[in-house]
Write an enzyme that holds these catalytic residues in place. Structure first.
Site, PDB file in Angstrom:
ATOM      1  N   ARG A  66       0.830  -1.211   0.000  1.00  0.00           N
ATOM      2  CA  ARG A  66       0.000   0.000   0.000  1.00  0.00           C
ATOM      3  C   ARG A  66       0.863   1.258   0.000  1.00  0.00           C
ATOM      4  O   ARG A  66       0.463   2.313  -0.499  1.00  0.00           O
ATOM      5  CB  ARG A  66      -0.976  -0.003   1.195  1.00  0.00           C
ATOM      6  CG  ARG A  66      -1.853   1.223   1.283  1.00  0.00           C
ATOM      7  CD  ARG A  66      -3.137   1.010   2.090  1.00  0.00           C
ATOM      8  NE  ARG A  66      -2.927   0.217   3.293  1.00  0.00           N
ATOM      9  CZ  ARG A  66      -2.311   0.662   4.395  1.00  0.00           C
ATOM     10  NH1 ARG A  66      -1.865   1.911   4.447  1.00  0.00           N
ATOM     11  NH2 ARG A  66      -2.144  -0.116   5.441  1.00  0.00           N
ATOM     12  N   TYR A 119     -15.681  16.100 -14.934  1.00  0.00           N
ATOM     13  CA  TYR A 119     -16.171  14.717 -14.911  1.00  0.00           C
ATOM     14  C   TYR A 119     -17.190  14.526 -13.774  1.00  0.00           C
ATOM     15  O   TYR A 119     -17.006  15.058 -12.674  1.00  0.00           O
ATOM     16  CB  TYR A 119     -14.962  13.799 -14.712  1.00  0.00           C
ATOM     17  CG  TYR A 119     -15.305  12.341 -14.659  1.00  0.00           C
ATOM     18  CD1 TYR A 119     -15.719  11.670 -15.802  1.00  0.00           C
ATOM     19  CD2 TYR A 119     -15.201  11.625 -13.471  1.00  0.00           C
ATOM     20  CE1 TYR A 119     -16.031  10.326 -15.757  1.00  0.00           C
ATOM     21  CE2 TYR A 119     -15.504  10.279 -13.417  1.00  0.00           C
ATOM     22  CZ  TYR A 119     -15.928   9.634 -14.561  1.00  0.00           C
ATOM     23  OH  TYR A 119     -16.229   8.303 -14.511  1.00  0.00           O
ATOM     24  N   ASP A 190      -7.141  17.773 -14.803  1.00  0.00           N
ATOM     25  CA  ASP A 190      -7.484  16.404 -15.204  1.00  0.00           C
ATOM     26  C   ASP A 190      -7.210  16.330 -16.703  1.00  0.00           C
ATOM     27  O   ASP A 190      -7.963  16.876 -17.515  1.00  0.00           O
ATOM     28  CB  ASP A 190      -8.947  16.113 -14.872  1.00  0.00           C
ATOM     29  CG  ASP A 190      -9.360  14.683 -15.223  1.00  0.00           C
ATOM     30  OD1 ASP A 190      -8.727  14.079 -16.115  1.00  0.00           O
ATOM     31  OD2 ASP A 190     -10.328  14.179 -14.620  1.00  0.00           O
ATOM     32  N   LYS A 215      -8.352   5.183 -19.327  1.00  0.00           N
ATOM     33  CA  LYS A 215      -8.627   5.695 -20.677  1.00  0.00           C
ATOM     34  C   LYS A 215      -7.385   5.545 -21.568  1.00  0.00           C
ATOM     35  O   LYS A 215      -6.904   4.438 -21.719  1.00  0.00           O
ATOM     36  CB  LYS A 215      -9.130   7.139 -20.561  1.00  0.00           C
ATOM     37  CG  LYS A 215     -10.187   7.345 -19.462  1.00  0.00           C
ATOM     38  CD  LYS A 215     -11.494   6.583 -19.702  1.00  0.00           C
ATOM     39  CE  LYS A 215     -12.413   6.547 -18.492  1.00  0.00           C
ATOM     40  NZ  LYS A 215     -12.759   7.826 -17.905  1.00  0.00           N
TER      41      LYS A 215
END
Ligand SMILES: *Cc1c(COP(=O)(O)O)cnc(C)c1O
Length: 402
Positions: A66, A119, A190, A215
């Site tokens: 992590r 978004y 973004d 994407k």
């Protein structure tokens, strides 16, 4: 540890331990062309000092998955180099990246200014921050940059996208950075639609760049991931949020991303060239009322996009079909080669109706206010042969008209 296990150990012990993996395996065989995929969530250390030293490396260390991981690091370094950033981090999704970024930059009660066109998931995050953390959220419209100055006072962050979904508005990123900095705010971008090779917000003055790696970065519709890139000090703060909230990427996904990054410029260049060719053809088709694509000369953001984007104008375009919602649905359902699926930036061409996907919740009035026609179709253009894509679209448009 040695490869030889004492034969006196029981079957359970031998099943669990086996021979220790040789950490230098790769070096013995020469230099591997592909980064080794290490699928280990934790690491063994010979001494407490060695363990503490690894822990103290923070974002650069590999102490526990992590916190940091060698395969994930290898991809992060590759991405940072492509981006021209000091550092980059991978996440389990684009939303894990965006939420870690904004939660690391914004304290309770802070003011954040975001593009109205951001978004939908980012919009939900901002609403959550407003309700749970008292963030003061202000919206600005990508189509009215003159009005931004008035709301930036006291803001900690200005968060934008360019080009925007689904009508491909263009934000002048250098100007946005200058404006944000004049008001003591940081600019976060973004950059998912343009991709790390299609636009360089950090070079234009942005403080951090964030991606849905699902994407263009992944590019094959086969993984979910996110990324943040920027100066090392800022990225270290974001790393703290990643470790705290647990949105770490897994090694398999990181390995796939490293593989995808090698073809990213080639894919993006071809997707963008296909998108421009289709936008030009759609513009001349009698069934199409309007085409939204920054690559078209009469798009209001064309000059800015040409100045700040590289390798073309992005893989996404949208168009308004004459006849409204029913005609648009007929176009989407009439496509055979082009898949009716959400997402974007992939090697295959995807088509969606924003009124039924990303912008459903706005309702007809909200969409009208946002400048989204009811007959809007969004296309994310892939790397297929442009002639085949056009043949598919043309057939669907003819059928919708008939
Ligand atoms: C898809 C997308 C996101 C969210 O990314 P996930 O990987 O789905 O979490 C964020 N921003 C933009 C612009 C996107 O297209």
């Amino acid at each position: 540890m040695t490869d030889e296990q004492p034969p006196t150990r029981g079957v359970h012990t031998r099943a669990v331990h086996g021979p220790a993996p040789d950490p230098n395996l790769a070096a013995q065989a020469g230099t591997p062309m592909a980064a080794p995929l290490v699928r280990s969530a934790t690491y063994a250390f010979a001494s407490l000092d060695a363990m503490l030293a690894a822990d103290h490396l923070g974002p650069a260390g590999a102490f526990y998955q992590r916190d940091g991981h060698p395969t994930v690091h290898a991809t992060e370094r590759r991405l940072a180099a492509l981006e021209g950033a000091e550092a980059a981090l991978l996440f389990s999704s684009g939303m894990a990246a965006i939420s870690s970024l904004l939660l690391s930059l914004l304290a309770a009660g802070d003011k954040v200014v975001a593009l109205r066109q951001v978004y939908g998931g980012t919009r939900t995050l901002l609403d959550w921050g407003r309700d749970r953390l008292g963030w003061r959220v202000e919206e600005v419209d990508a189509r009215e940059p003159e009005a931004w100055e008035g709301v930036l006072d006291g803001a900690r962050v200005l968060h934008v996208e360019s080009p925007t979904n689904p009508t491909l508005c263009v934000v002048d990123l250098a100007r946005a950075a200058e404006l944000a900095h004049r008001h003591g705010a940081r600019l976060t971008v973004d950059n998912t639609f343009a991709s790390p090779v299609g636009q360089h917000p950090l070079a234009l003055g942005a403080d951090a760049v964030v991606y849905s790696a699902t994407k263009s970065i992944g590019g094959h519709s086969d993984l979910l991931a996110g990324a943040v890139a920027g100066p090392a000090a800022l990225v270290e703060e974001v790393w703290r949020a990643r470790t705290t909230f647990g949105g770490m990427a897994d090694p398999d996904t990181a390995w796939l991303i490293a593989r995808s990054l090698k073809t990213l410029p080639m894919r993006v260049e071809r997707q963008n060239a296909n998108a421009l060719a289709l936008a030009r053809r759609l513009e001349r088709h009698p069934a199409v009322a309007a085409v939204f694509y920054a690559g078209l000369e009469r798009h209001p953001g064309h000059a800015v996009a040409r100045g700040q984007m590289t390798l073309g104008f992005g893989p996404v375009l949208s168009f308004d079909v004459r006849g409204g919602a029913a005609a648009a649905q007929a176009v989407v359902e009439g496509c055979a080669l082009i898949h009716h699926a959400p997402s974007l930036g992939s090697i295959e061409t995807l088509i969606v109706l924003p009124a039924h996907t990303s912008h459903r919740r706005l309702g007809p009035e909200g969409r009208a206010r946002a400048g989204i026609p009811e007959g809007l179709v969004r296309l994310s253009v892939g790397i297929e042969d442009e002639a085949d894509l056009w043949a598919d679209l043309e057939r669907a448009l003819e059928r919708a008209r008939g």
